[in-house]
Write a protein that holds these residues in place. Structure first.
Motif, PDB file in Angstrom:
ATOM      1  N   ALA A   1       0.834  -1.213   0.000  1.00  0.00           N
ATOM      2  CA  ALA A   1       0.000   0.000   0.000  1.00  0.00           C
ATOM      3  C   ALA A   1       0.864   1.257   0.000  1.00  0.00           C
TER       4      ALA A   1
ATOM      5  N   LEU B   1       0.898   4.217  -2.660  1.00  0.00           N
ATOM      6  CA  LEU B   1       0.626   5.576  -2.196  1.00  0.00           C
ATOM      7  C   LEU B   1       1.659   6.568  -2.726  1.00  0.00           C
TER       8      LEU B   1
ATOM      9  N   ASN C   1       0.816   8.299  -5.759  1.00  0.00           N
ATOM     10  CA  ASN C   1      -0.101   9.437  -5.622  1.00  0.00           C
ATOM     11  C   ASN C   1       0.603  10.649  -5.030  1.00  0.00           C
ATOM     12  N   GLU C   2       1.555  10.423  -4.156  1.00  0.00           N
ATOM     13  CA  GLU C   2       2.167  11.515  -3.404  1.00  0.00           C
ATOM     14  C   GLU C   2       3.428  12.088  -4.041  1.00  0.00           C
TER      15      GLU C   2
ATOM     16  N   TYR D   1      -1.151   6.980   9.767  1.00  0.00           N
ATOM     17  CA  TYR D   1      -2.225   6.825   8.793  1.00  0.00           C
ATOM     18  C   TYR D   1      -2.690   5.381   8.616  1.00  0.00           C
ATOM     19  N   TRP D   2      -1.770   4.443   8.534  1.00  0.00           N
ATOM     20  CA  TRP D   2      -2.142   3.043   8.327  1.00  0.00           C
ATOM     21  C   TRP D   2      -2.750   2.428   9.586  1.00  0.00           C
TER      22      TRP D   2
ATOM     23  N   PHE E   1      -6.420   0.307   1.138  1.00  0.00           N
ATOM     24  CA  PHE E   1      -5.719   1.321   0.350  1.00  0.00           C
ATOM     25  C   PHE E   1      -6.538   2.596   0.225  1.00  0.00           C
TER      26      PHE E   1
ATOM     27  N   ASP F   1      -5.060   6.026   1.678  1.00  0.00           N
ATOM     28  CA  ASP F   1      -4.845   7.161   0.786  1.00  0.00           C
ATOM     29  C   ASP F   1      -5.626   8.381   1.268  1.00  0.00           C
TER      30      ASP F   1
ATOM     31  N   TYR G   1      -4.023   9.845   4.410  1.00  0.00           N
ATOM     32  CA  TYR G   1      -2.795  10.539   4.021  1.00  0.00           C
ATOM     33  C   TYR G   1      -3.089  11.873   3.350  1.00  0.00           C
ATOM     34  N   ASN G   2      -4.121  11.887   2.532  1.00  0.00           N
ATOM     35  CA  ASN G   2      -4.493  13.068   1.754  1.00  0.00           C
ATOM     36  C   ASN G   2      -5.304  14.065   2.573  1.00  0.00           C
TER      37      ASN G   2
ATOM     38  N   ARG H   1      -6.767  11.523  -8.745  1.00  0.00           N
ATOM     39  CA  ARG H   1      -6.263  10.597  -7.724  1.00  0.00           C
ATOM     40  C   ARG H   1      -7.320   9.554  -7.380  1.00  0.00           C
TER      41      ARG H   1
ATOM     42  N   ASN I   1      -7.444   5.566  -8.080  1.00  0.00           N
ATOM     43  CA  ASN I   1      -7.671   4.617  -6.992  1.00  0.00           C
ATOM     44  C   ASN I   1      -8.818   3.654  -7.342  1.00  0.00           C
TER      45      ASN I   1
END
Length: 160
Positions: A7, A11, A14-15, A63-64, A78, A82, A85-86, A150, A154
């Motif tokens: 994951a 991620l 995306n980041e 986050y996880w 996921f 995500d 995190y976002n 994003r 996903n």
């Protein structure tokens, strides 16, 4: 169940790396970790130099673990990871998607409801609640294209 390393690698797609967009209220980031969060975890260096291993450790703890990623099916984990995190309210969106009381606390009732539901429906509902939240943010005009892309990526990832 989901794997954090897998994951986290997704991620990063995306980041990306370093960013310091003046329109972003999160400010300076590296690996998607804001300077504020990095400092809270004891990092004192330049954000451009934040080691990936340090960012990974922060991602796991902040986050996880909060979304109980290890206990969820991969694609649900996921999506929630995500979103955490976002920025946003991933536990509340999971609760809404699973039709349980929305209190923001991830407990056994939330976990059982998410696991009992059709994972595809959880993912679709989750991302719908996420988009509804994002469209009301004051930063939507600046970041909507990237956020929509994003979430579309996903969803495509979840469907593959």
């Amino acid at each position: 169940m989901a794997d954090f390393d897998h994951a986290f690698a997704a991620l990063l797609g995306n980041e990306g790396g370093y960013s310091n967009n003046p329109a972003d209220p999160g400010g300076e980031t590296m690996w998607g970790v804001t300077a504020r969060v990095a400092r809270a975890h004891g990092y004192a260096g330049q954000m451009k130099d934040l080691p990936l291993s340090f960012g990974r450790a922060i991602a796991k703890a902040e986050y996880w673990d909060v979304i109980h990623g290890d206990d969820l099916p991969e694609e649900i984990a996921f999506q929630a990871f995500d979103a955490a995190y976002n920025g946003g309210h991933p536990v509340q969106w999971l609760q809404q998607a699973a039709s349980v009381t929305v209190d923001g606390n991830f407990g056994p009732v939330t976990l059982a409801a998410v696991l009992a539901a059709d994972p595809d429906k959880i993912v679709m509902r989750f991302d719908a609640y996420r988009l509804k939240y994002m469209k009301d943010l004051p930063t939507w005009p600046n970041f909507s294209r990237g956020w929509a892309d994003r979430i579309a990526n996903n969803l495509l990832r979840a469907a593959s």
